[in-house]
Design an enzyme around this catalytic site. Sequence first.
Site, mmCIF file in Angstrom:
data_model
loop_
_atom_site.group_PDB
_atom_site.id
_atom_site.type_symbol
_atom_site.label_atom_id
_atom_site.label_comp_id
_atom_site.label_asym_id
_atom_site.label_seq_id
_atom_site.Cartn_x
_atom_site.Cartn_y
_atom_site.Cartn_z
ATOM 1 N N ASP A 1 41.484 42.091 50.975
ATOM 2 C CA ASP A 1 41.516 40.709 50.473
ATOM 3 C C ASP A 1 42.934 40.352 50.009
ATOM 4 O O ASP A 1 43.204 39.214 49.633
ATOM 5 C CB ASP A 1 40.463 40.472 49.385
ATOM 6 C CG ASP A 1 40.621 41.375 48.189
ATOM 7 O OD1 ASP A 1 41.577 42.163 48.142
ATOM 8 O OD2 ASP A 1 39.762 41.297 47.272
ATOM 9 N N SER A 2 43.854 41.320 50.103
ATOM 10 C CA SER A 2 45.274 41.016 49.894
ATOM 11 C C SER A 2 45.723 39.925 50.866
ATOM 12 O O SER A 2 46.769 39.300 50.666
ATOM 13 C CB SER A 2 46.131 42.272 50.094
ATOM 14 O OG SER A 2 45.845 42.877 51.334
ATOM 15 N N ASP B 1 37.247 44.585 53.105
ATOM 16 C CA ASP B 1 36.967 44.313 51.694
ATOM 17 C C ASP B 1 35.797 43.351 51.515
ATOM 18 O O ASP B 1 35.743 42.300 52.168
ATOM 19 C CB ASP B 1 38.195 43.642 51.052
ATOM 20 C CG ASP B 1 39.050 44.617 50.269
ATOM 21 O OD1 ASP B 1 38.544 45.690 49.894
ATOM 22 O OD2 ASP B 1 40.230 44.294 50.031
ATOM 23 N N LYS C 1 34.597 47.958 51.459
ATOM 24 C CA LYS C 1 35.217 48.444 50.221
ATOM 25 C C LYS C 1 34.872 47.496 49.083
ATOM 26 O O LYS C 1 34.913 46.273 49.253
ATOM 27 C CB LYS C 1 36.737 48.556 50.403
ATOM 28 C CG LYS C 1 37.470 48.956 49.132
ATOM 29 C CD LYS C 1 38.883 49.423 49.386
ATOM 30 C CE LYS C 1 39.919 48.329 49.559
ATOM 31 N NZ LYS C 1 40.059 47.423 48.400
ATOM 32 N N GLU D 1 35.639 46.791 44.859
ATOM 33 C CA GLU D 1 36.457 47.120 43.693
ATOM 34 C C GLU D 1 35.583 47.205 42.460
ATOM 35 O O GLU D 1 34.797 46.289 42.192
ATOM 36 C CB GLU D 1 37.477 45.996 43.425
ATOM 37 C CG GLU D 1 38.592 45.935 44.424
ATOM 38 C CD GLU D 1 39.609 44.852 44.068
ATOM 39 O OE1 GLU D 1 39.610 44.335 42.930
ATOM 40 O OE2 GLU D 1 40.411 44.519 44.951
ATOM 41 N N GLU E 1 44.324 52.892 43.055
ATOM 42 C CA GLU E 1 45.486 51.984 43.055
ATOM 43 C C GLU E 1 46.178 51.998 41.696
ATOM 44 O O GLU E 1 45.537 51.771 40.646
ATOM 45 C CB GLU E 1 45.038 50.543 43.410
ATOM 46 C CG GLU E 1 46.221 49.571 43.392
ATOM 47 C CD GLU E 1 45.960 48.230 44.070
ATOM 48 O OE1 GLU E 1 44.850 48.010 44.602
ATOM 49 O OE2 GLU E 1 46.891 47.393 44.064
HETATM 50 O O1 KIV Z 1 43.350 44.244 49.557
HETATM 51 C C1 KIV Z 1 44.080 45.211 49.791
HETATM 52 O O2 KIV Z 1 45.010 45.150 50.586
HETATM 53 C C2 KIV Z 1 43.818 46.454 49.072
HETATM 54 C C3 KIV Z 1 44.886 47.508 49.127
HETATM 55 C C4 KIV Z 1 45.989 47.138 48.233
HETATM 56 C C5 KIV Z 1 44.337 48.868 48.848
HETATM 57 O O3 KIV Z 1 42.816 46.594 48.444
#
Ligand code: KIV
Length: 285
Positions: free
Chosen positions: A50-51, A89, A117, A119, A186
Amino acid sequence: MKKNPKLNTTIEDIRIWKKNSSKFAALTAYDAAFSRMFWKEGIEVMLIGDSLGMTVQGKSSTVSVTTKEIAYHTKMVRRGAPMAWLISDLPFMSFFNLDQACRNASVLIRAGANMVKLEGGSWLCPTVERLSERSVSVCGHVGLTPQSINIIGSHRVQGMDSSSYRRILSDAKSLESSGIQILVLECIPNELTYEISQSLSIPTIGIGAGPSTDGQILVMHDIFGIDTGLSVRPRFVRNFLSESGGDFRKAISLFKESVRSGDFPRSDHCFRIGSGKVRDFKGNF
Ligand code: KIV
């Protein structure tokens, strides 16, 4: 790394890399052109993170990203890298109850992800159990969790004081017991990364978490030194593109080989408890 390049990368391969202490490099990927290049240069694990809210969309945080957007980018990445292990994500608030987590995970798996993934800490255990029993492969993510930016205030190293250190360690253990198959760490100090990686039997992937993880991941824009305008450039990243004379393929390969040989991350790219104070991404107190 791959015995037969015609075979898909599987979770079993990643477990074997851990067992053989063979360090692996992973990158975020958001489109087909780059995922194709990453795969050709030997990057077998990619994250549709989600970056993308910050790197691609130019926003100041990840919280506005939707499942639909992650699915859109997952489809593109999958087209470029049909055989890679793709982690997508589940964005902010897309897993606030069990049914919603299952529904959104299925959107991402149908878009081409192998794994989703999430968080967060031990509060996620029932969600991880539910997804795993429904055959969704789950990756955890502890330490700095950017979806919590409005609670934590800034992108800051986590786990430097003893209570957050103990909480992150205990979260990692509970998530593993609940069924995660990989854990992303992280921005936590070296000492904590080492303890988590020693305590868990699943593979760990680090970003700003020192050298003790099984794999290392970086945001693709960071290995190329691309300034996205709004995002902060963390001090633990390295500009592999400038080290490779501006050649993208060489930069990817240099990143991969540097992780494999233990040359990245170096100790000056790490956070240590001994430094006493909490630093932000730029190394400021
Ligand atoms: O969203 C993302 O790119 C991430 C990485 C920084 C691990 O979660």
